[in-house]
Motif scaffolding. Sequence first.
Motif, PDB file in Angstrom:
ATOM      1  N   CYS A 118      54.246  29.204  29.955  1.00 43.27           N
ATOM      2  CA  CYS A 118      54.799  29.824  28.595  1.00 43.27           C
ATOM      3  C   CYS A 118      55.201  31.272  29.100  1.00 43.27           C
ATOM      4  O   CYS A 118      54.567  31.783  30.331  1.00 43.27           O
ATOM      5  N   VAL A 119      55.820  31.916  28.337  1.00 42.30           N
ATOM      6  CA  VAL A 119      55.949  33.285  28.465  1.00 42.30           C
ATOM      7  C   VAL A 119      54.798  34.124  27.651  1.00 42.30           C
ATOM      8  O   VAL A 119      54.751  34.017  26.487  1.00 42.30           O
ATOM      9  N   TRP A 120      53.949  34.805  28.455  1.00 44.35           N
ATOM     10  CA  TRP A 120      52.707  35.030  28.036  1.00 44.35           C
ATOM     11  C   TRP A 120      53.117  36.526  27.224  1.00 44.35           C
ATOM     12  O   TRP A 120      52.685  36.965  26.017  1.00 44.35           O
ATOM     13  N   THR A 121      53.815  37.602  27.849  1.00 41.97           N
ATOM     14  CA  THR A 121      53.991  38.944  27.440  1.00 41.97           C
ATOM     15  C   THR A 121      55.459  39.302  28.071  1.00 41.97           C
ATOM     16  O   THR A 121      55.716  38.804  29.205  1.00 41.97           O
ATOM     17  N   LEU A 122      55.874  40.460  27.701  1.00 41.45           N
ATOM     18  CA  LEU A 122      56.805  41.223  28.194  1.00 41.45           C
ATOM     19  C   LEU A 122      56.244  42.503  28.878  1.00 41.45           C
ATOM     20  O   LEU A 122      55.185  43.074  28.373  1.00 41.45           O
ATOM     21  N   VAL A 124      53.453  32.477  32.776  1.00 42.90           N
ATOM     22  CA  VAL A 124      52.263  31.859  33.164  1.00 42.90           C
ATOM     23  C   VAL A 124      52.250  30.435  33.371  1.00 42.90           C
ATOM     24  O   VAL A 124      52.610  30.046  32.145  1.00 42.90           O
ATOM     25  N   THR A 125      51.746  29.544  34.060  1.00 39.31           N
ATOM     26  CA  THR A 125      51.821  28.175  34.207  1.00 39.31           C
ATOM     27  C   THR A 125      50.563  27.716  34.337  1.00 39.31           C
ATOM     28  O   THR A 125      49.342  28.026  34.518  1.00 39.31           O
ATOM     29  N   ALA A 126      50.472  26.429  33.959  1.00 38.70           N
ATOM     30  CA  ALA A 126      49.382  25.542  34.082  1.00 38.70           C
ATOM     31  C   ALA A 126      48.508  25.620  35.450  1.00 38.70           C
ATOM     32  O   ALA A 126      47.349  25.487  35.533  1.00 38.70           O
ATOM     33  N   ALA A 127      49.472  25.436  36.543  1.00 33.24           N
ATOM     34  CA  ALA A 127      48.904  25.538  37.796  1.00 33.24           C
ATOM     35  C   ALA A 127      48.232  26.892  37.971  1.00 33.24           C
ATOM     36  O   ALA A 127      47.239  26.922  38.778  1.00 33.24           O
ATOM     37  N   ASP A 128      48.823  28.109  37.542  1.00 39.65           N
ATOM     38  CA  ASP A 128      48.431  29.603  37.646  1.00 39.65           C
ATOM     39  C   ASP A 128      46.896  29.260  37.047  1.00 39.65           C
ATOM     40  O   ASP A 128      45.883  30.020  37.762  1.00 39.65           O
ATOM     41  N   LEU A 129      46.610  28.800  35.996  1.00 44.59           N
ATOM     42  CA  LEU A 129      45.371  28.720  35.336  1.00 44.59           C
ATOM     43  C   LEU A 129      44.433  28.010  36.247  1.00 44.59           C
ATOM     44  O   LEU A 129      43.292  28.303  36.300  1.00 44.59           O
ATOM     45  N   ALA A 130      44.965  26.679  36.880  1.00 46.73           N
ATOM     46  CA  ALA A 130      43.939  25.985  37.646  1.00 46.73           C
ATOM     47  C   ALA A 130      43.793  26.863  38.682  1.00 46.73           C
ATOM     48  O   ALA A 130      42.653  26.580  39.241  1.00 46.73           O
ATOM     49  N   GLN A 131      44.601  27.418  39.437  1.00 49.51           N
ATOM     50  CA  GLN A 131      44.385  28.133  40.603  1.00 49.51           C
ATOM     51  C   GLN A 131      43.341  29.327  40.389  1.00 49.51           C
ATOM     52  O   GLN A 131      42.452  29.556  41.248  1.00 49.51           O
ATOM     53  N   ARG A 132      43.514  29.825  39.277  1.00 49.41           N
ATOM     54  CA  ARG A 132      42.714  30.930  38.987  1.00 49.41           C
ATOM     55  C   ARG A 132      41.198  30.687  39.058  1.00 49.41           C
ATOM     56  O   ARG A 132      40.494  31.287  39.334  1.00 49.41           O
ATOM     57  N   ALA A 133      40.977  29.541  38.453  1.00 43.98           N
ATOM     58  CA  ALA A 133      39.542  29.009  38.332  1.00 43.98           C
ATOM     59  C   ALA A 133      39.046  28.646  39.371  1.00 43.98           C
ATOM     60  O   ALA A 133      37.746  28.707  39.604  1.00 43.98           O
ATOM     61  N   HIS A 134      39.755  28.624  40.646  1.00 41.79           N
ATOM     62  CA  HIS A 134      39.113  28.447  42.055  1.00 41.79           C
ATOM     63  C   HIS A 134      39.122  29.580  42.705  1.00 41.79           C
ATOM     64  O   HIS A 134      38.677  29.549  43.967  1.00 41.79           O
ATOM     65  N   ILE A 135      39.294  30.663  42.144  1.00 41.25           N
ATOM     66  CA  ILE A 135      39.198  31.907  42.836  1.00 41.25           C
ATOM     67  C   ILE A 135      37.724  32.395  42.851  1.00 41.25           C
ATOM     68  O   ILE A 135      37.011  32.588  41.895  1.00 41.25           O
ATOM     69  N   ASP A 136      37.093  32.363  44.083  1.00 41.36           N
ATOM     70  CA  ASP A 136      35.722  32.677  44.092  1.00 41.36           C
ATOM     71  C   ASP A 136      35.283  34.100  44.441  1.00 41.36           C
ATOM     72  O   ASP A 136      35.359  34.275  45.829  1.00 41.36           O
ATOM     73  N   MET A 137      34.920  35.059  43.502  1.00 39.34           N
ATOM     74  CA  MET A 137      34.617  36.236  43.907  1.00 39.34           C
ATOM     75  C   MET A 137      32.927  36.328  44.553  1.00 39.34           C
ATOM     76  O   MET A 137      32.640  37.378  44.723  1.00 39.34           O
TER      77      MET A 137
END
Length: 287
Positions: free
Chosen positions: A165-169, A180-193
């Motif tokens: 989806c287009v999240w913002t301009l 933003v893609t669904a793949a982005d969201l899945a990848q973000r969830a695996h970022i381990d801080m």
Amino acid sequence: MATTAQPPVRFHDFTVPTHDGNHLAATFVEKTDQPANQVVVVCHGLLNTRYSRTVRTLANGIPHNVCLFEFRGNGASTGTTRYTNYDEEAEDLRYVVQYLRNARHCQVRALMGHSKGAAAVFLYTVKYNDVPLVVDVAGRFDMTASPMLRFTKEQQRELDTKGECVWTLFGYGQDVPYIVTAADLAQRAHIDMSVVQQIDFTRVQVLIAHGEEDEVVPVSEGRRFYEMMRRSPTYDPGSDCLTLAPLPHTGHVFSEPHEQQALLAAVNAWLAKRWAQIEGPSLKEQA
């Protein structure tokens, strides 16, 4: 009532090339009463620029030279940005640090990052451990935390049906679609801080400054960073290497004067105790 004159400030714009052909737009803010070869690098947050309110607050309010820059795809920097390009932004920071050392012959004495920029600062520090002072302003620890709250029902539907989806301009003219893609969201969830527990506290000192009324990234995220870093094998509970500074009556973007004053009071008090005492191995390696 007499006032104290502020020292003159000079602004030097430049660009930093990256190995993949991008150019990062940057500004060196020179405080003329400070040693010209000592600098703090400040990193902006998501879809922002080196002119963001929080970045400007820090640049204007700390008594040291400051380098401001824009991550790839943001502001005047070339390239593209993504929802989950945290590692890329940490490497952009590396390009800037190395440019300041090699081209401008500077000691990079501190790194500061706001929101997403704080993640870049932490990931840089975990990998390189070569800048002695690190400041996290309102950074997010848990990357699985409710990102869908940021999207409208229509955007969520598009993510489910189209995968993006287009999240913002965004951009200087507010005319660049941020996808933003669904793949982005899945990848973000695996970022381990939790990797922040690998910070070498024999070389680095950290300040975590977080607004207690932050509704974007709750102050509990700052506390989680603090507790995770205390697990570092190099953390010494008897030392002053890690500081948590909750900021009362303060939100995420520091839009009000009292919020800016609270942030600067915490950061400047912390810097004042350390600036002249950080001639450790990381600075010797920069010489």
